[in-house]
Design a protein around this motif. Structure first.
Motif, short mmCIF file in Angstrom:
data_model
loop_
_atom_site.label_atom_id
_atom_site.label_comp_id
_atom_site.label_asym_id
_atom_site.label_seq_id
_atom_site.Cartn_x
_atom_site.Cartn_y
_atom_site.Cartn_z
N LYS A 118 41.59 32.83 34.05
CA LYS A 118 41.86 33.72 32.92
C LYS A 118 40.63 34.54 32.54
O LYS A 118 40.76 35.58 31.90
CB LYS A 118 42.33 32.91 31.70
N CYS A 119 39.45 34.04 32.90
CA CYS A 119 38.21 34.70 32.49
C CYS A 119 37.22 34.69 33.65
O CYS A 119 36.88 33.62 34.17
CB CYS A 119 37.63 33.99 31.28
N LEU A 120 36.75 35.87 34.06
CA LEU A 120 35.79 35.98 35.15
C LEU A 120 34.68 36.93 34.75
O LEU A 120 34.94 38.09 34.40
CB LEU A 120 36.49 36.50 36.42
N TRP A 121 33.44 36.44 34.80
CA TRP A 121 32.27 37.25 34.49
C TRP A 121 31.32 37.26 35.68
O TRP A 121 30.93 36.21 36.19
CB TRP A 121 31.56 36.71 33.24
N CYS A 122 30.97 38.45 36.11
CA CYS A 122 30.06 38.61 37.24
C CYS A 122 29.10 39.77 36.94
O CYS A 122 29.00 40.72 37.72
CB CYS A 122 30.81 38.82 38.54
N ASN A 123 28.43 39.72 35.81
CA ASN A 123 27.49 40.75 35.41
C ASN A 123 26.19 40.63 36.20
O ASN A 123 25.74 39.53 36.55
CB ASN A 123 27.15 40.61 33.92
N SER A 124 25.59 41.78 36.50
CA SER A 124 24.26 41.82 37.13
C SER A 124 24.20 40.97 38.40
O SER A 124 23.32 40.13 38.57
CB SER A 124 23.19 41.34 36.13
N CYS A 125 25.14 41.20 39.28
CA CYS A 125 25.20 40.47 40.55
C CYS A 125 24.94 41.37 41.76
O CYS A 125 25.03 40.93 42.89
CB CYS A 125 26.56 39.79 40.72
N GLY A 126 24.67 42.66 41.51
CA GLY A 126 24.45 43.57 42.62
C GLY A 126 25.73 43.97 43.33
O GLY A 126 25.71 44.40 44.48
N LEU A 127 26.86 43.89 42.64
CA LEU A 127 28.15 44.22 43.26
C LEU A 127 28.29 45.73 43.45
O LEU A 127 27.95 46.51 42.58
CB LEU A 127 29.30 43.74 42.38
N LYS A 128 28.82 46.12 44.59
CA LYS A 128 29.13 47.52 44.85
C LYS A 128 30.63 47.77 44.86
O LYS A 128 31.07 48.91 44.68
CB LYS A 128 28.51 47.95 46.18
N THR A 129 31.38 46.72 45.08
CA THR A 129 32.83 46.84 45.12
C THR A 129 33.48 45.64 44.42
O THR A 129 32.84 44.61 44.22
CB THR A 129 33.36 46.89 46.56
N ILE A 130 34.73 45.81 44.08
CA ILE A 130 35.56 44.73 43.55
C ILE A 130 36.67 44.50 44.57
O ILE A 130 37.34 45.45 44.97
CB ILE A 130 36.15 45.11 42.19
N PRO A 131 36.87 43.28 45.02
CA PRO A 131 37.90 43.04 46.04
C PRO A 131 39.30 43.38 45.54
O PRO A 131 39.63 43.18 44.37
CB PRO A 131 37.75 41.54 46.34
N LYS A 132 40.12 43.90 46.45
CA LYS A 132 41.49 44.26 46.10
C LYS A 132 42.29 43.07 45.60
O LYS A 132 43.18 43.20 44.76
CB LYS A 132 42.20 44.88 47.32
N SER A 133 41.94 41.88 46.11
CA SER A 133 42.70 40.68 45.74
C SER A 133 42.55 40.31 44.27
O SER A 133 43.30 39.48 43.77
CB SER A 133 42.26 39.50 46.62
N LEU A 134 41.60 40.94 43.57
CA LEU A 134 41.46 40.66 42.14
C LEU A 134 42.78 40.94 41.42
O LEU A 134 43.14 40.26 40.46
CB LEU A 134 40.36 41.53 41.54
#
Length: 322
Positions: A118-134
């Motif tokens: 229900k809750c996902l936090w991924c701040n400041s992780c160097g992400l360039k993309t978000i997976p489609k499966s989200l």
């Protein structure tokens, strides 16, 4: 081992043994200077909430999913994970996960393995993309990916029917995907410090939207039609190069200048009215979310308090914070 490390290690062991003995559901080992995951935690099969933030852990044991199969809340922010821990996929009961401030670079392509999330936090992780499966996380209500390098949101994000809280501050996003209006439950939207040149017109169709942050974008002109259509939404547009702002100074739902923000003392409180007890950083756009599911614990420290604690010698700080 110096005296501070000695007491800290023994305090950690004592806390874990207490959880094991009394079958407690929560364990908070924040800021224990842990370089490795304590294997004795695996004996705590009653755990539902585990907080390991602000340590130096780089790996989790492969057996974590077997021994902690009932875990629902996990916070490992501010550690040293170089990639998303593979073993987490075994924790299929997770309801909330905070992996912020770890240089993981990528989320799992099959992030939808966490069916209960229900809750996902991924701040400041160097992400360039978000997976489609989200988009397959049908129960997701809160998603935060602040201060990353994301340019494009996957269209599948529009499938998140339960999403009410979306924070994407500090990325490189220029536009929202087609179908964004399908997020029918979206209540809070934080798009501060991105590359928007106008208020996205699709937001007009979000009937549940109440708070919109668009500070520090590239918005030069405001559309009267859009502003009127969002009359029930509090919109923060501070620090945009708006050229026709004078035309909208009578609109009370708009914050165009820092003085507007200061003169509206109820605004910050309103912006967290129906957030959970751990979402109090929304209006300030802080870098992370403090997850704390131990109802017996005290409220999280403020940033100012945190700085004071950091300046106290380690031994004194340990006794003070216990």
């Amino acid at each position: 081992m110096n005296i501070a490390n000695y007491f800290q290690k023994n305090q950690m062991i004592a806390k874990v043994e207490k959880v094991q003995k009394f079958k407690q559901k929560s364990l908070n080992l924040e800021d224990f200077d842990l370089a490795e995951f304590p294997d004795i935690i695996l004996n705590c099969d009653s755990l539902r909430s585990l907080i390991l933030q602000r340590n130096r852990i780089a790996e989790l044991p492969k057996e974590i999913g077997i021994h902690l199969r009932g875990l629902k809340h996990l916070s490992v922010q501010f550690n040293n994970f170089q990639s998303f821990p593979e073993c987490l996929k075994e924790l299929t009961t997770l309801v909330s996960l905070n992996i912020s401030h770890n240089p993981i670079k990528h989320l799992r392509e099959d992030i939808d393995c966490f069916k209960e999330l229900k809750c996902l936090w991924c701040n400041s992780c160097g992400l360039k993309t978000i997976p489609k499966s989200l988009g397959n996380l049908s129960k997701l209500e809160t998603f935060g990916a602040r201060n990353n390098e994301i340019k494009i949101l996957p269209k599948t994000i529009t499938q998140l029917k339960e999403l009410s809280w979306l924070s994407l501050e500090g990325n490189c996003i220029e536009q929202l995907p087609n179908g964004f209006h399908k997020l029918s439950n979206l209540h809070h939207l934080n798009l501060n410090r991105n590359h928007f040149k106008q208020i996205p017109k699709v937001l007009v169709k979000l009937k549940s939207l109440r708070f919109l942050h668009l500070q520090r974008n590239n918005i030069k002109m405001l559309s009267c039609d859009t502003i009127m259509a969002l009359i029930n939404v509090k919109i923060c547009l501070i620090n945009n190069p708006i050229e026709n702002g004078q035309e909208f100074i009578e609109f009370k739902h708009l914050l165009l200048n820092p003085s507007d923000y200061q003169q509206n003392p109820t605004n910050e409180e309103d912006m967290i009215t129906d957030s959970s007890e751990d979402d109090s950083d929304w209006e300030n756009s802080t870098d992370t979310l403090y997850l704390n599911y131990d109802s017996s614990s005290q409220s999280p420290q403020s940033d100012e308090d945190d700085e004071i604690v950091k300046n106290i010698p380690k031994c004194s700080r340990f006794f003070l914070c216990q």
